[in-house]
Design a protein around this motif. Structure first.
Motif, short mmCIF file in Angstrom:
data_model
loop_
_atom_site.label_atom_id
_atom_site.label_comp_id
_atom_site.label_asym_id
_atom_site.label_seq_id
_atom_site.Cartn_x
_atom_site.Cartn_y
_atom_site.Cartn_z
N LYS A 1 0.83 -1.21 0.00
CA LYS A 1 0.00 0.00 0.00
C LYS A 1 0.86 1.26 0.00
O LYS A 1 2.01 1.25 0.42
N ILE B 1 -5.69 5.36 1.30
CA ILE B 1 -4.76 4.27 1.00
C ILE B 1 -5.05 3.74 -0.41
O ILE B 1 -6.20 3.48 -0.75
N GLU C 1 -3.74 0.72 -3.31
CA GLU C 1 -2.96 -0.49 -3.54
C GLU C 1 -1.83 -0.18 -4.52
O GLU C 1 -2.01 0.59 -5.46
#
Length: 190
Positions: A130, A155, A157
């Protein structure tokens, strides 16, 4: 009536440079920075190997297709904010470097002073890894029930073939890496 101001844009482009991905990984691994004594004790202790101090990719012709993609998406980001297109077209990638990080490594909260836009391209990664973007510090107590207008952070990926571009004053970090190896290319634009 409620109006919202001061947005924080992040440009997300997936499936960038798909045909060159394996070639980029091979080129980066061939740099062998550890063998060339280009690795600090901090890097060894934290499992991160980077070409940041030697700026090896900024003018490398093999990475020109990626630089073109980066500048194209930077134009989209800055145009969405109202920047003049002639000014945007004069911008250049001022530095571009690679990093190879190992499981357990992390990147502390930081920003990129001296540039307008910054970003990262994920050559090898996993959705388990992340990146966190942080709201500018505020002295105000955060809400009990945060929403899209009041989040303290967001956040994303770290997906392979993903390009993220953001304004250089946006603080970001990476929590502890969960996968064995992550290879990225980072850059600044001014």
């Amino acid at each position: 009536m409620i109006e919202h101001w001061f947005s924080t844009p992040v440009c997300i482009a997936d499936n960038i440079e798909t045909n060159n991905l394996k070639n980029y990984e091979k080129i980066i691994k061939n740099h062998n920075i550890e063998k060339n004594n280009r690795i600090s004790s901090y890097q060894k202790n934290h499992g991160v190997y980077t070409s940041y101090c030697v700026d090896e990719l900024t003018h490398d012709p093999l990475f020109q297709p990626l630089r073109n993609e980066i500048l194209k998406h930077n134009r989209i980001l800055l145009s969405s904010q109202g920047y003049d297109s002639n000014w945007i077209d004069k911008m250049k990638i001022t530095n571009m470097w690679f990093s190879i990080s190992k499981k357990g490594s992390a990147l502390s909260r930081h920003l990129h002073p001296g540039s307008i836009s910054s970003g990262v391209f994920y050559i090898k990664s996993s959705p388990k890894n992340k990146i966190i973007f942080w709201k500018k510090d505020s002295m105000i107590l955060p809400p009990t029930n945060p929403n899209e207008q009041s989040y303290e952070y967001v956040i994303y990926e770290c997906l392979q073939n993903r390009l993220l571009i953001f304004k250089s004053d946006l603080e970001h970090s990476c929590p502890k890496q969960l996968e064995k190896e992550k290879i990225i290319i980072s850059f600044n634009i001014a």
